[in-house]
Enzyme design. Structure first.
Site, PDB file in Angstrom:
ATOM      1  N   HIS A   1       0.812  -1.226   0.000  1.00  0.00           N
ATOM      2  CA  HIS A   1       0.000   0.000   0.000  1.00  0.00           C
ATOM      3  C   HIS A   1       0.841   1.270   0.000  1.00  0.00           C
ATOM      4  O   HIS A   1       0.373   2.329   0.387  1.00  0.00           O
ATOM      5  CB  HIS A   1      -0.963  -0.025   1.192  1.00  0.00           C
TER       6      HIS A   1
ATOM      7  N   CYS B   1       4.676  24.197  -8.265  1.00  0.00           N
ATOM      8  CA  CYS B   1       3.971  24.311  -9.541  1.00  0.00           C
ATOM      9  C   CYS B   1       2.485  24.620  -9.353  1.00  0.00           C
ATOM     10  O   CYS B   1       1.768  24.876 -10.323  1.00  0.00           O
ATOM     11  CB  CYS B   1       4.143  23.038 -10.378  1.00  0.00           C
TER      12      CYS B   1
END
Ligand code: NAD
Ligand code: ZN
Length: 250
Positions: free
Chosen positions: A120, A151
């Site tokens: 996971h 960004c």
């Protein structure tokens, strides 16, 4: 319990290719609550509302505030316990090759296991959803939620949300190891999340001895696993290692 600890030590003493499958229960004694059962995170919050990829995409602020921030705080403070250390010791003794884990806390690696398959993902890193840039979780600035990459994209943990698929290499390799192993130790997992819960079935079908360590029985108990060592991972692993060191003096 002492009798089943001795039985487990005996089975492991003869093994050369043991594999462990671990779940949230092995980290409970490190202060990380499991998802299900007593004291589990799911008693407080609904997984469908917070732990699916759809939930995260729909409302990242909510999921960050309720689930991710809490996990970060808890995992930051956690250290390996005797359960993790016992598995590391088994590797050192040349008995255990690999830990397949459903956990995202990185505690097996911290304890010293070199070969860990993470079904996971791992909470140690985050990734920008827009540009894929990675950042260590410890370096994430939490003053603005959701945290943002330079960004402008949003950071998400490199863990698998419900609804996302397990990394294919992790799955392929785990299946292969489950076929090959001579003993599988299933520690602290409720064995309800697939495909992880299927690995002991594969191991059993291919002739491995399947040993469960858990304070509670699971759906594997009495059908897939050969026996259950009933107790907390820490005390049981401490007992098994002590017995093994008696059987196989260094
Ligand atoms: P789970 O929450 O479904 O079950 C936990 C199991 O641990 C139960 O069977 C319980 O009886 C057992 N347990 C409780 N205390 C224990 C102890 N001291 N020693 C040994 N066993 C103990 O956990 P799961 O089966 O791993 O499944 C689910 C998901 O939860 C996984 O996908 C995992 O990613 C995620 N999860 C991870 C962490 C972590 O990284 N530490 C924490 C919570 C949840
Ligand atoms: Zn970015």
């Amino acid at each position: 319990m002492q009798e089943s600890i001795q039985r487990a030590a005996k089975d492991l003493a003869g093994a050369e290719n043991a594999v462990a499958l671990t779940g949230a229960g092995i980290s409970v004694e490190s202060g990380i609550p499991p998802f299900r059962g007593k004291g589990g995170i799911w008693e407080k919050i609904d997984p469908m509302e917070y732990a699916t990829i759809e939930a995260f995409m729909a409302d990242p602020v909510k999921v960050w505030n309720v689930l991710i921030k809490e996990m970060k705080t808890i995992i930051d403070q956690a250290a390996p316990n005797e359960g993790h250390k016992g598995l590391a010791r088994l590797a050192e003794m040349g008995i255990l090759t690999t830990v397949i884990t459903q956990n995202v806390d990185g505690l097996h690696q911290l304890a010293g296991n070199a070969d860990v398959i993470e079904f996971h993902g791992n909470f140690a890193w985050h990734r920008c959803m827009a540009c894929d840039a990675r950042l260590e979780t410890g370096k994430i600035d939490l003053s603005r939620i959701p945290p943002q990459c330079p960004c402008g994209g949003i950071y998400r943990p490199e863990v698998i949300f419900f609804g996302e698929s397990i990394p294919p290499e992790a799955l392929t390799r785990s299946r292969k190891l489950s076929v090959q192993c001579d003993v599988m130790l299933v520690v602290g997992t409720s064995a309800t999340v697939h495909p992880a819960a299927y690995m002991p079935v594969i191991a059993k079908r291919n002739g491995a001895v399947v040993i469960e360590i858990n304070p509670e029985p699971s759906p594997l108990t009495g059908s897939v696993s050969d026996y259950l060592v009933r107790g907390n991972a820490g005390e049981v692993m401490t007992g098994i290692i002590a017995e093994l060191e008696r059987l196989r003096p260094a």
